[in-house]
Design a protein around this motif. Structure first.
Motif, PDB file in Angstrom:
ATOM      1  N   HIS A 184     108.472  95.840   8.588  1.00 22.49           N
ATOM      2  CA  HIS A 184     109.571  96.458   9.746  1.00 22.49           C
ATOM      3  C   HIS A 184     108.930  95.153  11.277  1.00 22.49           C
ATOM      4  O   HIS A 184     109.487  95.356  11.974  1.00 22.49           O
ATOM      5  CB  HIS A 184     108.805  98.131  10.240  1.00 22.49           C
ATOM      6  CG  HIS A 184     109.777  98.766   8.948  1.00 22.49           C
ATOM      7  ND1 HIS A 184     108.918  99.986   9.044  1.00 22.49           N
ATOM      8  CD2 HIS A 184     111.280  99.490   9.726  1.00 22.49           C
ATOM      9  CE1 HIS A 184     109.981 100.688   8.112  1.00 22.49           C
ATOM     10  NE2 HIS A 184     110.954 100.089   8.386  1.00 22.49           N
ATOM     11  N   GLY A 185     108.205  94.212  10.588  1.00 21.48           N
ATOM     12  CA  GLY A 185     107.517  93.662  11.274  1.00 21.48           C
ATOM     13  C   GLY A 185     108.953  92.031  10.990  1.00 21.48           C
ATOM     14  O   GLY A 185     108.137  91.419  11.317  1.00 21.48           O
ATOM     15  N   MET A 234     113.094  96.025  10.604  1.00 24.82           N
ATOM     16  CA  MET A 234     112.808  95.197  12.327  1.00 24.82           C
ATOM     17  C   MET A 234     113.741  95.749  12.775  1.00 24.82           C
ATOM     18  O   MET A 234     114.061  96.189  14.017  1.00 24.82           O
ATOM     19  CB  MET A 234     112.337  93.450  12.250  1.00 24.82           C
ATOM     20  CG  MET A 234     112.005  93.693  14.078  1.00 24.82           C
ATOM     21  SD  MET A 234     111.055  92.494  13.887  1.00 24.82           S
ATOM     22  CE  MET A 234     110.408  91.957  15.592  1.00 24.82           C
ATOM     23  N   ARG A 235     114.998  95.369  12.872  1.00 26.56           N
ATOM     24  CA  ARG A 235     116.530  95.910  13.715  1.00 26.56           C
ATOM     25  C   ARG A 235     116.883  96.860  13.435  1.00 26.56           C
ATOM     26  O   ARG A 235     116.695  98.105  15.087  1.00 26.56           O
ATOM     27  CB  ARG A 235     117.410  95.078  13.042  1.00 26.56           C
ATOM     28  CG  ARG A 235     118.102  95.182  14.622  1.00 26.56           C
ATOM     29  CD  ARG A 235     118.546  94.384  15.063  1.00 26.56           C
ATOM     30  NE  ARG A 235     118.047  94.712  16.457  1.00 26.56           N
ATOM     31  CZ  ARG A 235     117.574  94.152  17.388  1.00 26.56           C
ATOM     32  NH1 ARG A 235     117.475  93.108  17.290  1.00 26.56           N
ATOM     33  NH2 ARG A 235     116.829  94.810  18.375  1.00 26.56           N
ATOM     34  N   THR A 273     107.544  93.868  19.589  1.00 26.94           N
ATOM     35  CA  THR A 273     107.678  94.560  18.726  1.00 26.94           C
ATOM     36  C   THR A 273     106.725  93.997  17.618  1.00 26.94           C
ATOM     37  O   THR A 273     107.423  93.128  17.025  1.00 26.94           O
ATOM     38  CB  THR A 273     108.660  95.787  17.691  1.00 26.94           C
ATOM     39  OG1 THR A 273     109.363  96.709  19.108  1.00 26.94           O
ATOM     40  CG2 THR A 273     107.836  97.257  16.450  1.00 26.94           C
ATOM     41  N   LYS A 274     105.919  94.167  17.257  1.00 31.34           N
ATOM     42  CA  LYS A 274     104.914  93.551  15.812  1.00 31.34           C
ATOM     43  C   LYS A 274     104.006  94.431  15.069  1.00 31.34           C
ATOM     44  O   LYS A 274     103.732  95.671  15.347  1.00 31.34           O
ATOM     45  CB  LYS A 274     103.470  92.448  16.627  1.00 31.34           C
ATOM     46  CG  LYS A 274     104.305  91.343  17.076  1.00 31.34           C
ATOM     47  CD  LYS A 274     105.183  90.068  16.404  1.00 31.34           C
ATOM     48  CE  LYS A 274     105.666  88.607  17.031  1.00 31.34           C
ATOM     49  NZ  LYS A 274     106.013  89.021  18.548  1.00 31.34           N
ATOM     50  N   VAL A 275     104.242  94.491  13.732  1.00 29.66           N
ATOM     51  CA  VAL A 275     103.243  95.117  12.974  1.00 29.66           C
ATOM     52  C   VAL A 275     102.645  94.353  12.140  1.00 29.66           C
ATOM     53  O   VAL A 275     102.731  93.041  11.831  1.00 29.66           O
ATOM     54  CB  VAL A 275     104.454  95.668  11.530  1.00 29.66           C
ATOM     55  CG1 VAL A 275     104.097  96.055  10.223  1.00 29.66           C
ATOM     56  CG2 VAL A 275     105.459  96.463  12.410  1.00 29.66           C
TER      57      VAL A 275
END
Length: 340
Positions: A12-13, A19-20, A133-135
């Motif tokens: 997701h990052g 991620m989108r 956003t970062k994971v």
């Protein structure tokens, strides 16, 4: 619904479809920013008003637990940024929000926090216009960190700052003190404390506007977050080179907060608040300022707690319940980490 995962993964990052999907379904669908570019393009009639100035602030939030009685990290992020703008006389307009999410965080938790942020922003008349956003891997972020930046406009003629405080000005607060710090301490569950408390977290832009309308001579305002009222008063005394005297008997404290502090050896003057302002207004305007605050839910418990004086410039002193006097220093160290 493209997002089927129940927990955030490193994918997701990664910049791809996962991620989108996370951004579209958890963030963009709720915040509804104007377009999905790498920047927000801002326009407002207030910017064209002769003499208007921009105010800009930024802050990061690392509270634990992420959800607590009276709020969550998302509410803190919106209210904290709104309040940082409002105490300078600015009308909050736009906000950015950046999220650092730990791998394994529940998507349902993210959805709750984002919903809170959207509701608080709408109530405060500020728009979330961009973000990031970062994971990160497990153990690298303790769940979720949020960074917000806010932009507001200071109308012509407003010049509110601590250096403007003058001897004789009255110090006001808009309600009971220390609720946020005490609530977070109890919510962590480490000390087996039980108290019927909730955070005072609130956006105070509308309250500041009401005060400025009723008391246009308002000199200065600060939100008493980390370090509490004591640290804010010291900052204001030093900036204005005035002394400040407060009266212990007038300090608004819940018995639960007072009792918790006595048990743990804490001073409630240093407990964090997330919905409390310290204001200095000319003595003649103090009654009007108090009435304006008391007319709003966020200021129902507003009281005067002291005043600025010529003596002991740069120093805060408290008249105690026993009739004595003691120096109230700036907080040294940290009473409670990860508070906001």
């Amino acid at each position: 619904m493209a997002l089927r995962d129940t927990h955030v993964t490193l994918a997701h990052g990664g910049g791809g479809q996962a991620m989108r999907d996370l951004i579209d379904e958890v963030f963009a669908s709720v915040f509804q920013p104007p377009g999905m570019e790498d920047q927000a393009r801002l326009t407002a009639g207030a910017l064209a008003e002769p003499g208007a100035r921009l105010a800009f602030t930024t802050d990061s939030y690392v509270v634990t637990p992420l959800e607590f009685p009276g709020g969550d990290i998302g509410k803190l992020a919106i209210c904290g940024t709104v309040n940082d703008l409002a105490v300078g006389g600015a009308r909050p307009l736009w906000l950015s929000a950046a999220f650092i999410i730990e791998e394994g965080t529940e998507v349902a938790l993210l959805r709750r926090i984002v919903a809170t942020m959207a509701a608080e922003a709408a109530a405060a008349d500020i728009r979330i216009v961009t973000g990031d956003t970062k994971v990160v891997g497990r153990g690298a972020a303790d769940g979720l960190f949020v960074t917000t930046s806010g932009i507001g406009v200071i109308p012509p003629g407003r010049d509110i700052h601590a250096g403007a405080i003058r001897p004789g000005d009255v110090a006001l607060v808009n309600g009971v003190l220390g609720d946020h710090g005490a609530t977070i301490l109890a919510a962590r569950g480490d000390l087996a404390l039980s108290a019927d408390l909730k955070s005072d977290c609130a956006a105070l832009g509308h309250l500041m506007e009401a005060v400025l309308a009723a008391a246009p001579g308002t000199r200065a305002a600060r939100d008493a977050t980390r370090g509490g009222v004591a640290s804010v008063l010291n900052e204001m005394a030093q900036a204005s080179r005035t002394g400040i005297v407060i009266d212990e008997a007038t300090l608004p404290l819940r018995e639960e907060v007072r009792g918790m502090c006595e048990i743990l050896g804490l001073d409630p003057l240093y407990l964090a608040n997330e919905g409390r302002l310290v204001l200095f207004v000319p003595e003649a305007e103090a009654p009007a300022a108090l009435a304006a605050m008391r007319a709003l839910p966020e200021g129902a418990g507003a009281v005067a707690i002291g005043r600025a004086v010529e003596a002991h410039p740069g120093q805060v002193r408290m008249t105690t319940a026993f009739g004595g006097s003691r120096i109230v220093d700036m907080l040294v160290g940290e009473q409670l980490p990860r508070i906001c």
